[in-house]
Motif scaffolding. Sequence first.
Motif, PDB file in Angstrom:
ATOM      1  N   GLU A   1     -69.507 100.203  14.059  1.00 17.50           N
ATOM      2  CA  GLU A   1     -69.806  99.297  15.167  1.00 17.50           C
ATOM      3  C   GLU A   1     -69.574  97.848  14.739  1.00 17.50           C
ATOM      4  O   GLU A   1     -69.388  97.553  13.566  1.00 17.50           O
ATOM      5  CB  GLU A   1     -71.250  99.482  15.617  1.00 17.50           C
ATOM      6  N   ILE A   2     -69.610  96.978  15.740  1.00 15.57           N
ATOM      7  CA  ILE A   2     -69.548  95.538  15.496  1.00 15.57           C
ATOM      8  C   ILE A   2     -70.936  95.001  15.787  1.00 15.57           C
ATOM      9  O   ILE A   2     -71.472  95.216  16.876  1.00 15.57           O
ATOM     10  CB  ILE A   2     -68.509  94.859  16.411  1.00 15.57           C
ATOM     11  N   GLU A   3     -71.522  94.340  14.805  1.00 17.06           N
ATOM     12  CA  GLU A   3     -72.836  93.731  15.009  1.00 17.06           C
ATOM     13  C   GLU A   3     -72.654  92.239  15.197  1.00 17.06           C
ATOM     14  O   GLU A   3     -71.804  91.620  14.557  1.00 17.06           O
ATOM     15  CB  GLU A   3     -73.757  93.990  13.822  1.00 17.06           C
ATOM     16  N   GLY A   4     -73.455  91.674  16.060  1.00 18.24           N
ATOM     17  CA  GLY A   4     -73.395  90.237  16.283  1.00 18.24           C
ATOM     18  C   GLY A   4     -74.782  89.663  16.426  1.00 18.24           C
ATOM     19  O   GLY A   4     -75.751  90.382  16.679  1.00 18.24           O
ATOM     20  N   GLU A   5     -74.867  88.361  16.254  1.00 20.34           N
ATOM     21  CA  GLU A   5     -76.124  87.654  16.471  1.00 20.34           C
ATOM     22  C   GLU A   5     -75.836  86.332  17.148  1.00 20.34           C
ATOM     23  O   GLU A   5     -74.813  85.694  16.896  1.00 20.34           O
ATOM     24  CB  GLU A   5     -76.879  87.454  15.161  1.00 20.34           C
ATOM     25  N   ILE A   6     -76.745  85.954  18.028  1.00 19.33           N
ATOM     26  CA  ILE A   6     -76.590  84.714  18.781  1.00 19.33           C
ATOM     27  C   ILE A   6     -77.936  84.005  18.805  1.00 19.33           C
ATOM     28  O   ILE A   6     -78.966  84.624  19.074  1.00 19.33           O
ATOM     29  CB  ILE A   6     -76.128  84.980  20.228  1.00 19.33           C
ATOM     30  N   GLY A   7     -77.914  82.719  18.513  1.00 22.41           N
ATOM     31  CA  GLY A   7     -79.146  81.946  18.546  1.00 22.41           C
ATOM     32  C   GLY A   7     -78.848  80.465  18.517  1.00 22.41           C
ATOM     33  O   GLY A   7     -77.712  80.027  18.735  1.00 22.41           O
ATOM     34  N   PHE A   8     -79.883  79.712  18.249  1.00 25.12           N
ATOM     35  CA  PHE A   8     -79.775  78.260  18.196  1.00 25.12           C
ATOM     36  C   PHE A   8     -80.147  77.780  16.801  1.00 25.12           C
ATOM     37  O   PHE A   8     -80.846  78.465  16.055  1.00 25.12           O
ATOM     38  CB  PHE A   8     -80.698  77.614  19.235  1.00 25.12           C
ATOM     39  N   SER A   9     -79.731  76.591  16.457  1.00 23.45           N
ATOM     40  CA  SER A   9     -79.951  76.057  15.118  1.00 23.45           C
ATOM     41  C   SER A   9     -81.423  75.793  14.821  1.00 23.45           C
ATOM     42  O   SER A   9     -81.792  75.655  13.667  1.00 23.45           O
ATOM     43  CB  SER A   9     -79.150  74.769  14.930  1.00 23.45           C
ATOM     44  N   ASN A  10     -82.273  75.752  15.839  1.00 24.87           N
ATOM     45  CA  ASN A  10     -83.695  75.537  15.588  1.00 24.87           C
ATOM     46  C   ASN A  10     -84.414  76.838  15.244  1.00 24.87           C
ATOM     47  O   ASN A  10     -85.626  76.856  15.096  1.00 24.87           O
ATOM     48  CB  ASN A  10     -84.354  74.865  16.785  1.00 24.87           C
ATOM     49  N   GLY A  11     -83.666  77.952  15.132  1.00 26.00           N
ATOM     50  CA  GLY A  11     -84.259  79.239  14.779  1.00 26.00           C
ATOM     51  C   GLY A  11     -84.540  80.132  15.968  1.00 26.00           C
ATOM     52  O   GLY A  11     -84.823  81.309  15.804  1.00 26.00           O
ATOM     53  N   GLU A  12     -84.479  79.591  17.172  1.00 26.51           N
ATOM     54  CA  GLU A  12     -84.708  80.394  18.373  1.00 26.51           C
ATOM     55  C   GLU A  12     -83.493  81.290  18.601  1.00 26.51           C
ATOM     56  O   GLU A  12     -82.359  80.834  18.574  1.00 26.51           O
ATOM     57  CB  GLU A  12     -84.905  79.471  19.583  1.00 26.51           C
ATOM     58  N   MET A  13     -83.740  82.577  18.789  1.00 28.51           N
ATOM     59  CA  MET A  13     -82.650  83.522  19.001  1.00 28.51           C
ATOM     60  C   MET A  13     -82.443  83.744  20.494  1.00 28.51           C
ATOM     61  O   MET A  13     -83.370  83.602  21.286  1.00 28.51           O
ATOM     62  CB  MET A  13     -82.954  84.849  18.295  1.00 28.51           C
ATOM     63  N   ALA A  14     -81.209  84.081  20.874  1.00 27.87           N
ATOM     64  CA  ALA A  14     -80.853  84.285  22.280  1.00 27.87           C
ATOM     65  C   ALA A  14     -81.093  85.750  22.639  1.00 27.87           C
ATOM     66  O   ALA A  14     -80.178  86.558  22.663  1.00 27.87           O
ATOM     67  CB  ALA A  14     -79.398  83.893  22.514  1.00 27.87           C
ATOM     68  N   GLY A  15     -82.330  86.094  22.904  1.00 27.63           N
ATOM     69  CA  GLY A  15     -82.697  87.463  23.225  1.00 27.63           C
ATOM     70  C   GLY A  15     -82.396  87.817  24.667  1.00 27.63           C
ATOM     71  O   GLY A  15     -82.440  86.971  25.563  1.00 27.63           O
ATOM     72  N   ASN A  16     -82.094  89.094  24.887  1.00 26.04           N
ATOM     73  CA  ASN A  16     -81.857  89.652  26.219  1.00 26.04           C
ATOM     74  C   ASN A  16     -80.789  88.892  27.003  1.00 26.04           C
ATOM     75  O   ASN A  16     -80.958  88.592  28.177  1.00 26.04           O
ATOM     76  CB  ASN A  16     -83.168  89.703  27.009  1.00 26.04           C
ATOM     77  N   ARG A  17     -79.684  88.603  26.365  1.00 29.02           N
ATOM     78  CA  ARG A  17     -78.556  87.898  26.990  1.00 29.02           C
ATOM     79  C   ARG A  17     -77.363  88.830  27.112  1.00 29.02           C
ATOM     80  O   ARG A  17     -77.101  89.647  26.235  1.00 29.02           O
ATOM     81  CB  ARG A  17     -78.137  86.673  26.168  1.00 29.02           C
ATOM     82  N   LEU A  18     -76.627  88.687  28.189  1.00 33.16           N
ATOM     83  CA  LEU A  18     -75.412  89.467  28.410  1.00 33.16           C
ATOM     84  C   LEU A  18     -74.291  88.919  27.535  1.00 33.16           C
ATOM     85  O   LEU A  18     -74.039  87.714  27.519  1.00 33.16           O
ATOM     86  CB  LEU A  18     -74.994  89.396  29.878  1.00 33.16           C
ATOM     87  N   VAL A  19     -73.629  89.810  26.799  1.00 33.71           N
ATOM     88  CA  VAL A  19     -72.472  89.451  25.983  1.00 33.71           C
ATOM     89  C   VAL A  19     -71.290  90.229  26.540  1.00 33.71           C
ATOM     90  O   VAL A  19     -71.303  91.460  26.551  1.00 33.71           O
ATOM     91  CB  VAL A  19     -72.689  89.806  24.496  1.00 33.71           C
ATOM     92  N   GLU A  20     -70.288  89.516  27.022  1.00 33.68           N
ATOM     93  CA  GLU A  20     -69.093  90.162  27.553  1.00 33.68           C
ATOM     94  C   GLU A  20     -68.052  90.240  26.442  1.00 33.68           C
ATOM     95  O   GLU A  20     -67.939  89.337  25.622  1.00 33.68           O
ATOM     96  CB  GLU A  20     -68.555  89.381  28.741  1.00 33.68           C
ATOM     97  N   VAL A  21     -67.286  91.335  26.439  1.00 35.38           N
ATOM     98  CA  VAL A  21     -66.296  91.570  25.393  1.00 35.38           C
ATOM     99  C   VAL A  21     -64.915  91.595  26.046  1.00 35.38           C
ATOM    100  O   VAL A  21     -64.692  92.322  27.021  1.00 35.38           O
ATOM    101  CB  VAL A  21     -66.557  92.906  24.672  1.00 35.38           C
ATOM    102  N   PHE A  22     -63.995  90.804  25.500  1.00 33.02           N
ATOM    103  CA  PHE A  22     -62.641  90.690  26.031  1.00 33.02           C
ATOM    104  C   PHE A  22     -61.635  90.932  24.908  1.00 33.02           C
ATOM    105  O   PHE A  22     -61.961  90.782  23.738  1.00 33.02           O
ATOM    106  CB  PHE A  22     -62.407  89.283  26.606  1.00 33.02           C
ATOM    107  N   ASP A  23     -60.401  91.256  25.299  1.00 37.15           N
ATOM    108  CA  ASP A  23     -59.332  91.299  24.307  1.00 37.15           C
ATOM    109  C   ASP A  23     -58.707  89.909  24.220  1.00 37.15           C
ATOM    110  O   ASP A  23     -59.144  88.982  24.904  1.00 37.15           O
ATOM    111  CB  ASP A  23     -58.305  92.396  24.626  1.00 37.15           C
ATOM    112  N   ALA A  24     -57.691  89.752  23.395  1.00 42.49           N
ATOM    113  CA  ALA A  24     -57.078  88.438  23.177  1.00 42.49           C
ATOM    114  C   ALA A  24     -56.423  87.874  24.439  1.00 42.49           C
ATOM    115  O   ALA A  24     -56.306  86.668  24.606  1.00 42.49           O
ATOM    116  CB  ALA A  24     -56.052  88.514  22.052  1.00 42.49           C
ATOM    117  N   GLU A  25     -56.010  88.757  25.347  1.00 48.48           N
ATOM    118  CA  GLU A  25     -55.363  88.314  26.589  1.00 48.48           C
ATOM    119  C   GLU A  25     -56.372  88.020  27.693  1.00 48.48           C
ATOM    120  O   GLU A  25     -55.999  87.590  28.780  1.00 48.48           O
ATOM    121  CB  GLU A  25     -54.356  89.364  27.087  1.00 48.48           C
ATOM    122  N   GLY A  26     -57.660  88.304  27.458  1.00 47.32           N
ATOM    123  CA  GLY A  26     -58.687  88.012  28.449  1.00 47.32           C
ATOM    124  C   GLY A  26     -59.096  89.195  29.311  1.00 47.32           C
ATOM    125  O   GLY A  26     -59.910  89.036  30.222  1.00 47.32           O
ATOM    126  N   SER A  27     -58.575  90.380  29.042  1.00 46.08           N
ATOM    127  CA  SER A  27     -58.976  91.569  29.792  1.00 46.08           C
ATOM    128  C   SER A  27     -60.331  92.035  29.275  1.00 46.08           C
ATOM    129  O   SER A  27     -60.548  92.117  28.061  1.00 46.08           O
ATOM    130  CB  SER A  27     -57.954  92.697  29.621  1.00 46.08           C
TER     131      SER A  27
END
Length: 194
Positions: free
Chosen positions: A32-58
């Motif tokens: 799998e591909i694991e990712g993490e998203i947050g802010f520099s103050n330590g707050e993490m971006a919980g329960n957010r939609l992450v869309e996945v695209f290919d290089a052409e934008g599909s």
Amino acid sequence: MRALILALVLVAAPFAALAHNVISSVFPAGREIEGEIGFSNGEMAGNRLVEVFDAEGSKLGEVITDGDGFFLYTPTEAVTHVFRADLGAGHIAEMEMAAEDVAAIMGVAAPETEAVAQAGPDAPAGGGIMVTSLTDEERAAIAEAVRTEMRPLRQEITAYKNHNDFQTILGGIGYIIGLFGLGFYLAARRKLAA
């Protein structure tokens, strides 16, 4: 009074800017591909939609981050994957994983690249690294163990970087206040001399 207001604005401005730096990354985690998203103050971006695209934008798919800002995505195509999440207030997290890395995760042949073409078809897979056969269950168990152990380290490294950035900001503010003090001292001295 004006100088006091200006000093307060200069001191408060970095704190507002500090909370808006987006930190995001993706990396292989077993199959799998694991990712993490947050802010520099330590707050993490919980329960957010992450869309996945290919290089052409599909669009290839989507996933939701957990409460700690982490997500797992299982790729179905050996193409470049672009992960994009809208964090609100105009902040967009965007991460990319190259097609070669995705192919390695999937255990399929990597797309033709210059490096592969130059190495030739008889070159060992993985740049000469010996790959042993593991079952999917073993790979999943190893990936989960590594993921569990790495999360706190990645968060600690990010917090360390932000702490040092914060110290730099405070040092800069100290210089600015020192320059104001020097300016007031010189102005007072000129006034007394006149």
